[in-house]
Scaffold this active site. Structure first.
Site, PDB file in Angstrom:
ATOM      1  N   ARG A 175      57.528   8.806  35.607  1.00 52.60           N
ATOM      2  CA  ARG A 175      57.999   7.517  35.054  1.00 52.60           C
ATOM      3  C   ARG A 175      59.462   7.142  35.665  1.00 52.60           C
ATOM      4  NH1 ARG A 175      61.622   7.938  31.013  1.00 52.60           N
ATOM      5  NH2 ARG A 175      62.765   9.857  31.096  1.00 52.60           N
TER       6      ARG A 175
ATOM      7  N   ARG B 128      65.658   0.467  31.213  1.00 50.33           N
ATOM      8  CA  ARG B 128      66.087  -0.172  29.739  1.00 50.33           C
ATOM      9  C   ARG B 128      65.941  -1.593  29.788  1.00 50.33           C
ATOM     10  NH1 ARG B 128      70.322   4.244  29.101  1.00 50.33           N
ATOM     11  NH2 ARG B 128      68.577   6.028  29.539  1.00 50.33           N
TER      12      ARG B 128
ATOM     13  N   ARG C 189      64.723  22.785  46.537  1.00 48.68           N
ATOM     14  CA  ARG C 189      65.598  21.904  47.018  1.00 48.68           C
ATOM     15  C   ARG C 189      66.978  22.252  46.616  1.00 48.68           C
ATOM     16  NH1 ARG C 189      64.412  18.871  51.005  1.00 48.68           N
ATOM     17  NH2 ARG C 189      65.834  17.227  50.565  1.00 48.68           N
TER      18      ARG C 189
ATOM     19  N   ARG D  54      75.527  11.051  45.984  1.00 55.90           N
ATOM     20  CA  ARG D  54      76.542  10.986  45.049  1.00 55.90           C
ATOM     21  C   ARG D  54      77.740  11.209  45.313  1.00 55.90           C
ATOM     22  NH1 ARG D  54      73.468  13.411  39.517  1.00 55.90           N
ATOM     23  NH2 ARG D  54      73.164  15.401  40.938  1.00 55.90           N
TER      24      ARG D  54
ATOM     25  N   GLU E 206      77.800  14.819  47.602  1.00 53.88           N
ATOM     26  CA  GLU E 206      76.637  15.597  47.254  1.00 53.88           C
ATOM     27  C   GLU E 206      75.565  15.345  48.424  1.00 53.88           C
ATOM     28  OE1 GLU E 206      75.063  15.962  43.213  1.00 53.88           O
ATOM     29  OE2 GLU E 206      73.191  15.307  44.061  1.00 53.88           O
TER      30      GLU E 206
ATOM     31  N   TYR F 118      62.224  22.614  36.394  1.00 53.45           N
ATOM     32  CA  TYR F 118      63.704  22.014  36.031  1.00 53.45           C
ATOM     33  C   TYR F 118      64.040  21.990  34.482  1.00 53.45           C
ATOM     34  CZ  TYR F 118      67.908  19.418  35.467  1.00 53.45           C
ATOM     35  OH  TYR F 118      69.159  19.040  35.155  1.00 53.45           O
TER      36      TYR F 118
ATOM     37  N   ASP G 189      66.697  21.395  31.508  1.00 53.30           N
ATOM     38  CA  ASP G 189      68.034  20.989  31.154  1.00 53.30           C
ATOM     39  C   ASP G 189      68.643  22.252  30.289  1.00 53.30           C
ATOM     40  OD1 ASP G 189      69.058  18.443  32.086  1.00 53.30           O
ATOM     41  OD2 ASP G 189      67.785  17.342  30.630  1.00 53.30           O
TER      42      ASP G 189
HETATM   43  C1  LIG Z   1      72.619  20.368  40.342  1.00 54.74           C
HETATM   44  C2  LIG Z   1      72.037  20.537  38.945  1.00 54.74           C
HETATM   45  C3  LIG Z   1      72.739  19.840  37.908  1.00 54.74           C
HETATM   46  C4  LIG Z   1      72.470  19.982  36.361  1.00 54.74           C
HETATM   47  N1  LIG Z   1      72.928  19.248  35.514  1.00 54.74           N
HETATM   48  C5  LIG Z   1      72.631  19.532  34.582  1.00 54.74           C
HETATM   49  C6  LIG Z   1      72.986  18.497  33.343  1.00 54.74           C
HETATM   50  O1  LIG Z   1      73.817  17.610  33.614  1.00 54.74           O
HETATM   51  N2  LIG Z   1      72.774  18.759  32.048  1.00 54.74           N
HETATM   52  C7  LIG Z   1      71.802  19.663  31.921  1.00 54.74           C
HETATM   53  O2  LIG Z   1      71.660  19.988  30.530  1.00 54.74           O
HETATM   54  N3  LIG Z   1      71.296  20.763  32.722  1.00 54.74           N
HETATM   55  C8  LIG Z   1      71.770  20.414  34.135  1.00 54.74           C
HETATM   56  N4  LIG Z   1      71.373  21.256  34.805  1.00 54.74           N
HETATM   57  C9  LIG Z   1      70.143  22.516  34.683  1.00 54.74           C
HETATM   58  C10 LIG Z   1      71.085  23.741  34.226  1.00 54.74           C
HETATM   59  O3  LIG Z   1      71.691  24.068  35.285  1.00 54.74           O
HETATM   60  C11 LIG Z   1      69.893  24.667  34.043  1.00 54.74           C
HETATM   61  O4  LIG Z   1      69.296  24.259  32.616  1.00 54.74           O
HETATM   62  C12 LIG Z   1      70.531  26.216  33.628  1.00 54.74           C
HETATM   63  O5  LIG Z   1      71.481  26.499  34.565  1.00 54.74           O
HETATM   64  C13 LIG Z   1      69.208  27.169  33.577  1.00 54.74           C
HETATM   65  O6  LIG Z   1      69.724  28.293  33.172  1.00 54.74           O
HETATM   66  P1  LIG Z   1      69.139  29.752  33.999  1.00 54.74           P
HETATM   67  O7  LIG Z   1      69.770  30.893  33.153  1.00 54.74           O
HETATM   68  O8  LIG Z   1      67.557  29.575  33.498  1.00 54.74           O
HETATM   69  O9  LIG Z   1      69.433  29.684  35.312  1.00 54.74           O
HETATM   70  P2  LIG Z   1      70.909  29.872  36.148  1.00 54.74           P
HETATM   71  O10 LIG Z   1      72.026  29.251  35.577  1.00 54.74           O
HETATM   72  O11 LIG Z   1      70.412  29.435  37.622  1.00 54.74           O
HETATM   73  O12 LIG Z   1      70.963  31.472  36.088  1.00 54.74           O
HETATM   74  C14 LIG Z   1      70.133  32.605  36.726  1.00 54.74           C
HETATM   75  C15 LIG Z   1      71.081  33.636  37.097  1.00 54.74           C
HETATM   76  O13 LIG Z   1      70.073  34.669  37.834  1.00 54.74           O
HETATM   77  C16 LIG Z   1      70.973  35.348  38.749  1.00 54.74           C
HETATM   78  N5  LIG Z   1      70.028  35.876  39.680  1.00 54.74           N
HETATM   79  C17 LIG Z   1      69.013  35.389  40.525  1.00 54.74           C
HETATM   80  N6  LIG Z   1      68.482  36.642  41.145  1.00 54.74           N
HETATM   81  C18 LIG Z   1      69.136  37.414  40.803  1.00 54.74           C
HETATM   82  C19 LIG Z   1      69.083  38.910  41.275  1.00 54.74           C
HETATM   83  N7  LIG Z   1      67.939  39.328  41.966  1.00 54.74           N
HETATM   84  N8  LIG Z   1      69.665  39.970  40.591  1.00 54.74           N
HETATM   85  C20 LIG Z   1      70.811  39.575  39.701  1.00 54.74           C
HETATM   86  N9  LIG Z   1      70.970  38.316  39.463  1.00 54.74           N
HETATM   87  C21 LIG Z   1      70.214  37.303  39.839  1.00 54.74           C
HETATM   88  C22 LIG Z   1      71.728  33.809  39.498  1.00 54.74           C
HETATM   89  O14 LIG Z   1      72.670  34.493  40.326  1.00 54.74           O
HETATM   90  C23 LIG Z   1      71.893  33.106  38.427  1.00 54.74           C
HETATM   91  O15 LIG Z   1      73.396  33.420  37.975  1.00 54.74           O
HETATM   92  C24 LIG Z   1      71.629  21.069  36.392  1.00 54.74           C
HETATM   93  C25 LIG Z   1      70.987  21.782  37.420  1.00 54.74           C
HETATM   94  C26 LIG Z   1      71.341  21.434  38.685  1.00 54.74           C
HETATM   95  C27 LIG Z   1      70.764  22.309  39.772  1.00 54.74           C
END
Ligand SMILES: Cc1cc2nc3c(=O)[nH]c(=O)nc-3n(C[C@H](O)[C@H](O)[C@H](O)COP(=O)(O)OP(=O)(O)OC[C@H]3O[C@@H](n4cnc5c(N)ncnc54)[C@H](O)[C@@H]3O)c2cc1C
Length: 380
Positions: free
Chosen positions: A178, A182, A256, A287, A310, A357, A359
């Site tokens: 989608r 709005r 990506r 952006r 970006e 992905y 949030d």
């Molecule tokens: C560009 C971007 C913008 C975003 N904007 C928003 C937003 O505006 N609002 C929103 O709600 N969400 C947003 N998000 C989503 C948000 O970043 C994620 O929901 C969140 O970071 C996920 O948390 P996580 O712990 O699953 O992953 P991550 O934050 O990626 O944490 C995973 C961790 O595992 C570690 N790791 C990986 N492999 C290993 C290894 N082999 N040994 C030790 N450590 C390791 C990494 O270093 C990392 O620190 C955005 C994401 C991106 C990419």
């Protein structure tokens, strides 16, 4: 670091790993080791103070906290006070600024008309019918079948081409279910009731979550370098890339990523908003972020501002950001998930573990649910 006798090992100090570690320490009252290969906690939500401007910025892209869930909002508020920031996105096209997602203001300004909300459907239907697309076969056709060609070409085509580095005609329909749209003048980017930015930045949230005598954090520690020192009774809660965990045995999942180019501009306010999209193909970035706008409550410098351009590109393994949701990757992830189901002492999740992905609110939600499973297992 003593690993043989560690009962809980959390890999990754992002939201997924940090919430689980916090729960294990505070609720289960057990000792937990958290490792991260980066030199900081917070995963992709990490924020820091920009040394030259004093402005807080998000190192891995602008992060706006938003949630429709009172449970998640109450949970996160235990570790942070939030400012009242509400996100809005604008789009510069041919030197004019439009609201995004496309709303009534965007349509009226773009076509130079003055539709009322109840006239939008009929107007767009005429635009859509001109193309006569009944069974969209690719991203471009799908987008045109939703909003018509002129709006697609102005606001979606160039942006998508830059984002994926592919012609939208070559992108599958599956990545576009989608288009946010709005029919009124609502300019808020998110509908979530609770939104904001942590007043003292995200890193402070993680510091508070992990600040517990039963939580041991080791940074600059790669799971694959300590793997053979882990005891057989340790429960591994892994939030790194799932394909790497299995030595890529079925092949690599594609991601990506984004490159960020920081610039200091000698004015107080460069673009008047935190995120400006650039839909035109001729502009090389997608952006521009201006992080000072995320914190209107702060006393930031008046003589300079920080902007961050970006640039999307395929990930080479350094910063996997967005999964590529095509058939090839979807079939790979299913194979890896089957492998996880066969293992007893390993839980793999988070955005890298689930190849999704999420949030922040989704990540916290799945972390709290995963913790419930851990707790049930622990008491069984
Ligand atoms: C560009 C971007 C913008 C975003 N904007 C928003 C937003 O505006 N609002 C929103 O709600 N969400 C947003 N998000 C989503 C948000 O970043 C994620 O929901 C969140 O970071 C996920 O948390 P996580 O712990 O699953 O992953 P991550 O934050 O990626 O944490 C995973 C961790 O595992 C570690 N790791 C990986 N492999 C290993 C290894 N082999 N040994 C030790 N450590 C390791 C990494 O270093 C990392 O620190 C955005 C994401 C991106 C990419």
């Amino acid at each position: 670091m003593e690993l043989k006798s560690t009962r809980f090992l959390v890999v990754g100090a992002g939201f997924f790993g940090s919430v689980i570690a916090e729960r294990i320490a505070n609720d289960l009252k057990e000792h937990v080791v958290v490792i991260d290969k980066r030199n900081h906690i917070g995963g992709n939500c990490y924020a820091e103070i920009h040394p030259e401007t004093g402005i807080i910025y998000h190192k891995y892209g602008t992060h706006i906290f938003h949630t429709p869930s009172k449970i998640i909002w109450d949970y996160i508020n235990r570790f942070a006070g939030f400012n009242g920031y509400r996100h809005q996105v604008l789009n510069t096209y041919k030197e004019k600024v439009y609201q995004m997602p496309i709303n009534l203001e965007t349509i009226n300004a773009f076509y130079n008309i003055n539709l009322k909300p109840f006239e939008v459907d009929a107007f767009l239907s005429k635009e859509i019918q001109k193309e006569n697309i009944t069974h969209p076969a690719n991203f471009e056709e799908k987008a045109i079948s939703l909003i018509g060609r002129p709006l697609y070409e102005a606001f979606i085509k160039g942006y998508t081409k830059k984002q994926w580095q592919k012609d939208p005609k070559e992108l599958p329909v599956s990545i576009l279910s989608r288009l946010p749209f709005r029919k009124n003048y609502d300019e808020s980017y998110y509908f979530s009731r609770w939104q904001g930015i942590p007043i003292n930045d995200y890193t402070e949230v993680f510091k508070k979550m992990l600040d517990h005598p039963k939580i041991e954090v080791h940074l600059n520690t790669d799971f694959f370098e300590i793997r053979d020192r882990i005891g057989k009774d340790t429960l591994i809660i892994y939030s790194g890339p799932i394909d790497q965990f299995f030595d890529y045995k079925f092949g690599k999942l594609e991601w990506r990523t984004l490159d960020f180019l920081e610039k200091i501009i000698p004015v107080e306010d460069y673009q008047g908003t935190s995120v400006m999209n650039y839909g035109e193909e001729s502009v090389p970035y997608t952006r521009i972020h201006e992080p000072r706008h995320l914190h209107p409550e702060k006393d930031y410098p008046k003589d300079k501002t920080l902007i961050i351009e970006e640039y999307p590109r395929p990930d080479d393994g350094t910063n996997p950001f967005y999964p590529v949701n095509d058939a090839k990757n979807q079939s790979l992830i299913l194979k890896y998930r089957e492998e996880v189901n066969r293992m007893d002492n390993v839980m793999i999740s988070g955005r890298l573990g689930n190849y999704k992905y999420y949030d922040m609110t989704d990540t916290i939600d799945i972390a709290l649910k995963t913790y419930d499973t851990i707790k049930t297992r622990y008491h069984a």
